[in-house]
Scaffold this motif. Sequence first.
Motif, PDB file in Angstrom:
ATOM      1  N   VAL A 160      24.183 -15.754  20.689  1.00 38.06           N
ATOM      2  CA  VAL A 160      23.847 -15.193  22.001  1.00 38.06           C
ATOM      3  C   VAL A 160      22.624 -15.900  22.560  1.00 38.06           C
ATOM      4  CG1 VAL A 160      22.998 -13.141  23.195  1.00 38.06           C
ATOM      5  CG2 VAL A 160      24.893 -12.928  21.567  1.00 38.06           C
ATOM      6  N   ALA A 161      21.605 -16.094  21.731  1.00 41.95           N
ATOM      7  CA  ALA A 161      20.377 -16.749  22.182  1.00 41.95           C
ATOM      8  C   ALA A 161      20.632 -18.190  22.626  1.00 41.95           C
ATOM      9  CB  ALA A 161      19.330 -16.721  21.064  1.00 41.95           C
ATOM     10  N   ARG A 162      21.623 -18.852  21.999  1.00 45.34           N
ATOM     11  CA  ARG A 162      21.952 -20.226  22.377  1.00 45.34           C
ATOM     12  C   ARG A 162      22.850 -20.284  23.606  1.00 45.34           C
ATOM     13  NH1 ARG A 162      22.881 -20.858  16.663  1.00 45.34           N
ATOM     14  NH2 ARG A 162      25.119 -20.643  17.073  1.00 45.34           N
ATOM     15  N   GLY A 163      23.342 -19.146  24.040  1.00 41.56           N
ATOM     16  CA  GLY A 163      24.240 -19.115  25.188  1.00 41.56           C
ATOM     17  C   GLY A 163      25.700 -19.323  24.845  1.00 41.56           C
ATOM     18  N   GLU A 164      26.052 -19.325  23.545  1.00 40.25           N
ATOM     19  CA  GLU A 164      27.456 -19.500  23.142  1.00 40.25           C
ATOM     20  C   GLU A 164      28.269 -18.222  23.329  1.00 40.25           C
ATOM     21  OE1 GLU A 164      28.658 -21.988  19.559  1.00 40.25           O
ATOM     22  OE2 GLU A 164      26.609 -21.429  19.044  1.00 40.25           O
ATOM     23  N   VAL A 165      27.611 -17.084  23.205  1.00 39.35           N
ATOM     24  CA  VAL A 165      28.306 -15.796  23.223  1.00 39.35           C
ATOM     25  C   VAL A 165      27.784 -14.944  24.366  1.00 39.35           C
ATOM     26  CG1 VAL A 165      28.632 -13.629  21.944  1.00 39.35           C
ATOM     27  CG2 VAL A 165      28.805 -15.823  20.753  1.00 39.35           C
ATOM     28  N   ASP A 166      28.685 -14.339  25.101  1.00 39.29           N
ATOM     29  CA  ASP A 166      28.347 -13.406  26.172  1.00 39.29           C
ATOM     30  C   ASP A 166      27.906 -12.091  25.537  1.00 39.29           C
ATOM     31  OD1 ASP A 166      28.229 -11.602  28.237  1.00 39.29           O
ATOM     32  OD2 ASP A 166      30.231 -12.010  29.010  1.00 39.29           O
ATOM     33  N   PRO A 167      26.678 -11.635  25.798  1.00 36.76           N
ATOM     34  CA  PRO A 167      26.215 -10.374  25.188  1.00 36.76           C
ATOM     35  C   PRO A 167      27.145  -9.197  25.458  1.00 36.76           C
ATOM     36  CG  PRO A 167      24.409 -11.498  26.290  1.00 36.76           C
ATOM     37  CD  PRO A 167      25.658 -12.241  26.656  1.00 36.76           C
ATOM     38  N   ALA A 168      27.869  -9.234  26.569  1.00 31.51           N
ATOM     39  CA  ALA A 168      28.783  -8.130  26.884  1.00 31.51           C
ATOM     40  C   ALA A 168      29.936  -8.054  25.887  1.00 31.51           C
ATOM     41  CB  ALA A 168      29.329  -8.307  28.301  1.00 31.51           C
ATOM     42  N   ARG A 169      30.197  -9.135  25.181  1.00 26.51           N
ATOM     43  CA  ARG A 169      31.283  -9.140  24.201  1.00 26.51           C
ATOM     44  C   ARG A 169      30.823  -8.680  22.819  1.00 26.51           C
ATOM     45  NH1 ARG A 169      35.967 -11.864  25.217  1.00 26.51           N
ATOM     46  NH2 ARG A 169      36.150 -12.734  27.319  1.00 26.51           N
ATOM     47  N   VAL A 170      29.542  -8.433  22.663  1.00 21.60           N
ATOM     48  CA  VAL A 170      28.991  -8.083  21.353  1.00 21.60           C
ATOM     49  C   VAL A 170      28.980  -6.573  21.179  1.00 21.60           C
ATOM     50  CG1 VAL A 170      27.001  -8.253  19.820  1.00 21.60           C
ATOM     51  CG2 VAL A 170      27.596 -10.176  21.328  1.00 21.60           C
ATOM     52  N   THR A 171      29.783  -6.081  20.253  1.00 25.05           N
ATOM     53  CA  THR A 171      29.816  -4.666  19.885  1.00 25.05           C
ATOM     54  C   THR A 171      29.815  -4.582  18.362  1.00 25.05           C
ATOM     55  OG1 THR A 171      32.232  -4.512  19.732  1.00 25.05           O
ATOM     56  CG2 THR A 171      31.234  -4.184  21.925  1.00 25.05           C
ATOM     57  N   ASP A 172      29.632  -3.389  17.839  1.00 21.72           N
ATOM     58  CA  ASP A 172      29.701  -3.234  16.383  1.00 21.72           C
ATOM     59  C   ASP A 172      31.035  -3.753  15.849  1.00 21.72           C
ATOM     60  OD1 ASP A 172      27.202  -2.109  16.296  1.00 21.72           O
ATOM     61  OD2 ASP A 172      27.920  -0.029  16.231  1.00 21.72           O
ATOM     62  N   ARG A 173      32.098  -3.491  16.581  1.00 21.99           N
ATOM     63  CA  ARG A 173      33.424  -3.889  16.112  1.00 21.99           C
ATOM     64  C   ARG A 173      33.603  -5.406  16.154  1.00 21.99           C
ATOM     65  NH1 ARG A 173      37.775  -1.048  14.952  1.00 21.99           N
ATOM     66  NH2 ARG A 173      36.876   0.841  15.848  1.00 21.99           N
ATOM     67  N   THR A 174      33.155  -6.059  17.229  1.00 21.96           N
ATOM     68  CA  THR A 174      33.349  -7.509  17.302  1.00 21.96           C
ATOM     69  C   THR A 174      32.443  -8.237  16.307  1.00 21.96           C
ATOM     70  OG1 THR A 174      31.770  -7.738  19.144  1.00 21.96           O
ATOM     71  CG2 THR A 174      34.106  -7.453  19.710  1.00 21.96           C
ATOM     72  N   VAL A 175      31.261  -7.684  16.046  1.00 27.11           N
ATOM     73  CA  VAL A 175      30.385  -8.296  15.041  1.00 27.11           C
ATOM     74  C   VAL A 175      31.006  -8.185  13.650  1.00 27.11           C
ATOM     75  CG1 VAL A 175      28.159  -8.079  13.865  1.00 27.11           C
ATOM     76  CG2 VAL A 175      28.261  -8.012  16.352  1.00 27.11           C
ATOM     77  N   ARG A 176      31.668  -7.072  13.367  1.00 25.40           N
ATOM     78  CA  ARG A 176      32.268  -6.855  12.047  1.00 25.40           C
ATOM     79  C   ARG A 176      33.627  -7.536  11.903  1.00 25.40           C
ATOM     80  NH1 ARG A 176      31.750  -1.208  12.860  1.00 25.40           N
ATOM     81  NH2 ARG A 176      34.019  -1.123  12.579  1.00 25.40           N
ATOM     82  N   LEU A 177      34.165  -8.061  12.984  1.00 31.58           N
ATOM     83  CA  LEU A 177      35.539  -8.559  12.973  1.00 31.58           C
ATOM     84  C   LEU A 177      35.782  -9.589  11.875  1.00 31.58           C
ATOM     85  CD1 LEU A 177      38.329  -8.595  14.288  1.00 31.58           C
ATOM     86  CD2 LEU A 177      37.450 -10.281  15.932  1.00 31.58           C
TER      87      LEU A 177
END
Length: 202
Positions: A145-162
């Motif tokens: 996210v900090a590098r701009g690769e990931v949209d923060p809106a896509r980050v949830t507990d579920r997507t992080v654990r995927l």
Amino acid sequence: MDLEDEVPARRRRGRELEDALLDAAWDEVVELGYTAATYEGVAARAGTSRSVVYRRWPTKRELVLASVERRGARLTLSVPDTGSLREDLVALLDEVNAGRGQAMLVLGSYAGEFYRETGLTPDDVRDHWLGERTTALAQVVERAVARGEVDPARVTDRTVRLASDLLRQEVLMTMRTVPPESIRAIVDQVVVPVLTGGLPRT
């Protein structure tokens, strides 16, 4: 004389003794399953008496959860920082696959009796496994996210654990460690597209 009193206790105290007992409890559950595991078996593995174990953990449920916390604390992961979300995920899953295969099988399959008898879920046990630690996956995603690769809106507990959820499912379905090509398929075809919104890599 009680049989447990005939077992000579080793001269261990404090943290050293508790670690030996918890390691013995983990081995007991891995080899026998939750239902067949006993205080006597744990004591014999640790070279001490049943009462020594029972005084610290009055129920088998408490004993097994403490052994899960102990095992989780021992299996710390390095957090890769390659500058690429994809490469970080591949490196991390490779390490998890190599070092935690047995643990994933225990928590997800061998301890099925434990879940049924205690009413706990694998997520409950996962919390004991992690303790207060931030997961390595969360750190990898935060850096992306900090590098701009990931949209923060896509980050949830579920997507992080995927990534870990899919790896664990693969282990439980095959009852073995996951081939490298399957790890890369998990990352390229599912996890990176979900987190970045990009197309699956073939």
